[in-house]
Design a protein around this motif. Structure first.
Motif, short mmCIF file in Angstrom:
data_model
loop_
_atom_site.label_atom_id
_atom_site.label_comp_id
_atom_site.label_asym_id
_atom_site.label_seq_id
_atom_site.Cartn_x
_atom_site.Cartn_y
_atom_site.Cartn_z
N LEU A 172 -8.27 -27.40 -14.59
CA LEU A 172 -8.07 -25.96 -14.47
C LEU A 172 -7.33 -25.41 -15.69
O LEU A 172 -6.50 -26.11 -16.28
N ALA A 173 -7.61 -24.18 -16.02
CA ALA A 173 -6.80 -23.44 -16.98
C ALA A 173 -6.01 -22.42 -16.16
O ALA A 173 -6.59 -21.55 -15.50
N VAL A 174 -4.69 -22.52 -16.17
CA VAL A 174 -3.84 -21.67 -15.34
C VAL A 174 -3.28 -20.54 -16.21
O VAL A 174 -2.55 -20.78 -17.17
N TRP A 175 -3.58 -19.33 -15.82
CA TRP A 175 -3.13 -18.14 -16.56
C TRP A 175 -1.75 -17.74 -16.04
O TRP A 175 -1.62 -17.13 -14.98
N LEU A 176 -0.74 -18.10 -16.81
CA LEU A 176 0.63 -17.91 -16.35
C LEU A 176 1.12 -16.46 -16.45
O LEU A 176 2.26 -16.17 -16.07
N THR A 226 0.88 -13.33 -11.35
CA THR A 226 2.04 -13.52 -10.47
C THR A 226 1.90 -14.83 -9.70
O THR A 226 0.80 -15.38 -9.56
N LYS A 227 3.02 -15.35 -9.19
CA LYS A 227 2.98 -16.58 -8.39
C LYS A 227 2.11 -16.39 -7.15
O LYS A 227 1.40 -17.31 -6.73
N LYS A 228 2.15 -15.21 -6.58
CA LYS A 228 1.33 -14.93 -5.40
C LYS A 228 -0.15 -15.05 -5.74
O LYS A 228 -0.93 -15.68 -5.02
N GLU A 229 -0.54 -14.47 -6.90
CA GLU A 229 -1.94 -14.54 -7.31
C GLU A 229 -2.35 -15.99 -7.61
O GLU A 229 -3.46 -16.41 -7.25
N LEU A 230 -1.45 -16.74 -8.23
CA LEU A 230 -1.77 -18.14 -8.56
C LEU A 230 -1.91 -18.98 -7.28
O LEU A 230 -2.80 -19.82 -7.17
N ARG A 231 -1.02 -18.77 -6.31
CA ARG A 231 -1.11 -19.52 -5.05
C ARG A 231 -2.44 -19.23 -4.36
O ARG A 231 -3.08 -20.12 -3.82
#
Length: 247
Positions: free
Chosen positions: A97-101, A104-109
């Motif tokens: 995965l490429a994680v777009w930091l 928000t944490k909510k969006e990432l979860r």
């Protein structure tokens, strides 16, 4: 070496695993050393010690790699390696995965949850039991309480076999002797069979009790003998719980 000297990259053993290793050790102690494989002979060594003392020098035999949950991919080589291990039918594999930091944490979860729903093959219930030891590993999840019963019965049985044949106990008597250490048959609870609830059993009920005791002990001895055939070649626990050969 013990768990306090754990090598980097390895994980601590769980209580369940330690109890299983202890039983492995106790069964092997009962075996005929002349039947040990070369690996068992070379690695297990002297079993005259208590398990705790033996474990100090031999825990490394069962060291388990602490496999990562998430790896940070830094190099092109790592990326290519992980990409080759994508999920396929029947294999959970790896998703790169490429994680777009900047999210928000909510969006990432929420995004991770979508990925897990799509790719993760896990099912509800008890997790799969896996222990990939460096030298030896369990063949299956050890049923600790069941194995303890088998061990107790087999110890009583082996000790009884040392007597002249005319002085040996019947199998129902072995059940009564073993049950002083570990309950084998439920004789007292509300769920106990009727034959155990009768205060003054008649001869037929006594006979039924003894048949039940005989069957129980015969089953445990059969399991023990299969365990013993395998533990001498470094496999534990191996017994067929679906097979109950009664003789």
């Amino acid at each position: 070496m013990d768990d306090d000297d754990l090598q980097e990259g390895y994980r601590y053993h769980t209580e369940e695993e330690l109890n299983g290793f202890r039983l492995w050790y106790e069964f092997l102690k009962l075996s005929d050393k002349a039947l040990w494989s070369s690996d068992v002979t070379n690695y297990f060594g002297d079993l005259s010690l208590d398990f705790e003392d033996w474990w100090l020098e031999h825990s490394y035999l069962f060291d388990i790699l602490n496999l990562p949950t998430i790896d940070e991919v830094i190099t092109t080589q790592s990326f290519e390696s992980y990409s080759d291990a994508r999920p396929s039918e029947g294999d959970s594999g790896i998703v790169v995965l490429a994680v777009w930091l900047n999210k928000t944490k909510k969006e990432l979860r929420e995004a991770f949850e979508e990925i897990l729903t799509k790719y993760h093959l896990g099912v509800a219930g008890k997790p799969e039991f896996e222990t990939y030891g460096d030298f030896f590993q369990f063949e299956a999840r050890p049923d600790i309480e069941f194995l303890k019963k088998i061990l107790v019965v087999y110890k009583v049985y082996l000790e009884d076999q040392k007597k002249p044949e005319k002085d040996r106990m019947k199998l129902w008597e072995i059940e009564e002797e073993a049950s002083k250490i570990k309950q084998l048959i439920d004789k007292t609870s509300k769920s106990a069979e009727y034959i155990w609830k009768v205060k003054d059993p008649d001869p037929s009920e006594i006979e039924s009790r003894r048949r039940s005791q005989h069957t129980t002990v015969r089953k445990y001895i059969n399991y023990a003998e299969e365990i013993m055939q395998n533990v001498v070649v470094g496999k534990f626990p191996v017994y067929n719980v679906k097979k109950s050969k009664i003789t």
